[in-house]
Design a protein around this motif. Structure first.
Motif, PDB file in Angstrom:
ATOM      1  N   ARG A 287       0.805  -1.217   0.000  1.00 26.06           N
ATOM      2  CA  ARG A 287       0.000   0.000   0.000  1.00 26.06           C
ATOM      3  C   ARG A 287       0.836   1.264   0.000  1.00 26.06           C
ATOM      4  NH1 ARG A 287      -3.906  -1.021   4.983  1.00 26.06           N
ATOM      5  NH2 ARG A 287      -1.974  -1.945   5.803  1.00 26.06           N
ATOM      6  N   GLU A 289       2.599   2.180  -2.186  1.00 26.97           N
ATOM      7  CA  GLU A 289       2.526   2.713  -3.546  1.00 26.97           C
ATOM      8  C   GLU A 289       1.186   3.399  -3.832  1.00 26.97           C
ATOM      9  OE1 GLU A 289       3.423  -0.649  -6.049  1.00 26.97           O
ATOM     10  OE2 GLU A 289       5.555  -0.136  -6.076  1.00 26.97           O
ATOM     11  N   SER A 290       0.238   3.293  -2.898  1.00 21.47           N
ATOM     12  CA  SER A 290      -1.094   3.844  -3.107  1.00 21.47           C
ATOM     13  C   SER A 290      -1.138   5.330  -2.763  1.00 21.47           C
ATOM     14  CB  SER A 290      -2.121   3.102  -2.247  1.00 21.47           C
ATOM     15  OG  SER A 290      -2.124   1.730  -2.554  1.00 21.47           O
ATOM     16  N   LYS A 291      -1.874   6.091  -3.542  1.00 18.52           N
ATOM     17  CA  LYS A 291      -2.020   7.521  -3.295  1.00 18.52           C
ATOM     18  C   LYS A 291      -2.671   7.741  -1.931  1.00 18.52           C
ATOM     19  CE  LYS A 291      -3.977  11.739  -5.303  1.00 18.52           C
ATOM     20  NZ  LYS A 291      -4.785  12.315  -6.426  1.00 18.52           N
ATOM     21  N   PHE A 293      -1.473   6.971   1.011  1.00 14.73           N
ATOM     22  CA  PHE A 293      -0.983   6.104   2.088  1.00 14.73           C
ATOM     23  C   PHE A 293       0.304   6.672   2.668  1.00 14.73           C
ATOM     24  CE2 PHE A 293       1.551   2.651   3.831  1.00 14.73           C
ATOM     25  CZ  PHE A 293       0.631   1.998   4.630  1.00 14.73           C
ATOM     26  N   THR A 300      -4.310   6.779   7.466  1.00 18.01           N
ATOM     27  CA  THR A 300      -4.234   6.456   6.035  1.00 18.01           C
ATOM     28  C   THR A 300      -4.161   4.952   5.782  1.00 18.01           C
ATOM     29  OG1 THR A 300      -1.802   6.514   5.867  1.00 18.01           O
ATOM     30  CG2 THR A 300      -2.983   8.612   5.699  1.00 18.01           C
TER      31      THR A 300
END
Length: 414
Positions: A287, A289-291, A293, A300
């Motif tokens: 995660r 790599e998730s916007k 996070f 988050t």
């Protein structure tokens, strides 16, 4: 294979091993052979009680489930090759990884990525197979600044064609003009000494080999890089079931398998359809790599640690840096992320030790949260000690399992 082990192995398994050329060289390890690297790392540690304790450790050493061979032993051997798996086992890895993906004819093979054949094998040097790559080799163009590129996927070729390839060290030269130059790019801190004849493996072959080596299994269901369902009706669920079916068909008990995925949906599918395997399935936390996070901000983390636990996740596996932080004295300590995971009752496994290369400049991605405290290769063991004794990880992936085997033995871990 020694005469002693010929008598100890079940006849059916022995036949399976000896009938496969890649497995015929197998020698079941009796006692780990650690080589000089762990002791070199101790020599390079900062002075202190940990260095004193490790420096006094002389064995004997034994195999340990704390030590997980990340793609085998890819610091020096081509990843996911028979040679890499044997090296990991000889260094005492109690668990060995096969990253699992599928071929054009829906057969499972060991590759870190479905579309990495152009960097991990010799496919571009085999004209008949290079022609089947979704993106053929394109040379660099210095005049325009265009980089060399290619994209070859396991789904471009059949299992038989895949088996004709040779594994190499994972690397590519983006400035290459020729295929030969493109493939000749192994980092200086790795080696090509053992890369001339790497044996690629099907998933089933990896199971037979790893079992013969006396180790457990941690297959990772890799994300498909082709649209799913593939070829009409090969769904993600069929793919996820097929991976576990290979262990069922081989008679491997679920307690010896740590199935992994970066997709939470895969973990939850196994919770629903294969609870025996899901009991120790590993959710790889990508995660970061998730916007939105932020591993330092609990708000988050969606799902939250308690929510993951409630959904049936039992083991969480983030990259090393997410489990570490620096305190006011610039000492390496457990991160809030790691503390929250443990508080929620989640076990932790870290990845991947020895993957950042030399640490004299603070390391790279895997040490990014503690870079300011890293200045020598011996800090590998300092980081490992914090992860083991303060964070409380149950196991560590390593690109050179001798290091994790050495540490676990010297610290009295199983």
């Amino acid at each position: 294979m020694s005469v002693v082990w010929r008598f100890l192995l079940p006849a059916v398994l022995l036949g399976q091993i000896l009938s496969t050329p890649a497995l015929a060289q197998t020698t079941l390890p009796m006692q780990p052979q650690l080589g000089p690297r762990p002791f070199h790392l101790v020599d390079k540690m900062k002075d202190g009680t940990l260095k004193t304790r490790l420096a006094a450790c002389a064995g004997p050493f034994h195999k340990t489930d704390f030590s997980v061979g990340h793609r085998g032993a890819p610091l020096q051997f081509p990843e996911h090759s028979a040679e890499s798996y044997r090296a990991a086992a000889r260094m005492g890895a109690g668990v060995i990884e096969c990253d699992v993906t599928f071929t054009k004819d829906r057969q499972l093979v060991c590759r870190h990525s479905q579309c990495d054949l152009h960097t991990t094998t010799n496919i571009l040097s085999v004209p008949a197979l290079a022609a089947k790559c979704g993106q053929p080799f394109s040379p660099a163009d210095p005049a325009t600044g265009r980089k060399a590129s290619a994209k070859c996927c396991t789904s471009d070729i059949t299992l038989a064609e895949f088996k004709s390839l040779t594994a190499k060290m994972d690397a590519a030269n983006p400035d290459a003009i020729t295929v030969a130059d493109y493939q000749n790019a192994t980092p200086r801190w790795r080696t090509d000494l053992y890369a001339a004849s790497g044996t690629v493996m099907s998933h089933a072959e990896s199971i037979a080999l790893i079992r013969s080596l006396g180790a457990k299994f941690t297959p990772e269901l890799k994300a498909a890089e082709v649209p799913m369902p593939f070829d009409g009706d090969y769904t993600q669920e069929k793919y996820a079931t097929q991976m576990l079916d290979d262990y069922r068909q081989a008679g491997i008990p679920p307690s010896d398998v740590f199935a992994q995925s970066f997709a939470l949906a895969d973990i939850l599918y196994w919770v629903k359809t294969a609870p025996d395997f899901a009991a120790q399935a590993v959710y790889l936390d990508g995660r970061y790599e998730s916007k939105g996070f932020d591993d330092r901000k609990a708000e988050t983390w969606k799902p939250s640690m308690p929510e993951l636990k409630a959904q049936g996740v039992k083991i969480l596996a983030p990259p090393i840096y997410m489990m570490l932080a620096l305190n006011e004295n610039n000492a390496i300590v457990p991160s809030d992320y790691a503390k929250a995971a443990k508080a929620a009752g989640l076990d932790l496994i870290g990845w991947s030790l020895e993957r950042d290369g030399p640490l004299n400049k603070g390391g790279g991605f895997y040490h990014s949260s503690v870079k300011a405290a890293i200045d020598r290769d011996g800090d590998t063991l300092t980081v490992l000690d914090v992860l083991a004794r303060q964070v409380g990880v149950r196991a560590m992936f390593s690109d050179w399992p001798a290091t994790t085997t050495f540490y676990a033995n010297c610290m009295g871990m199983k």
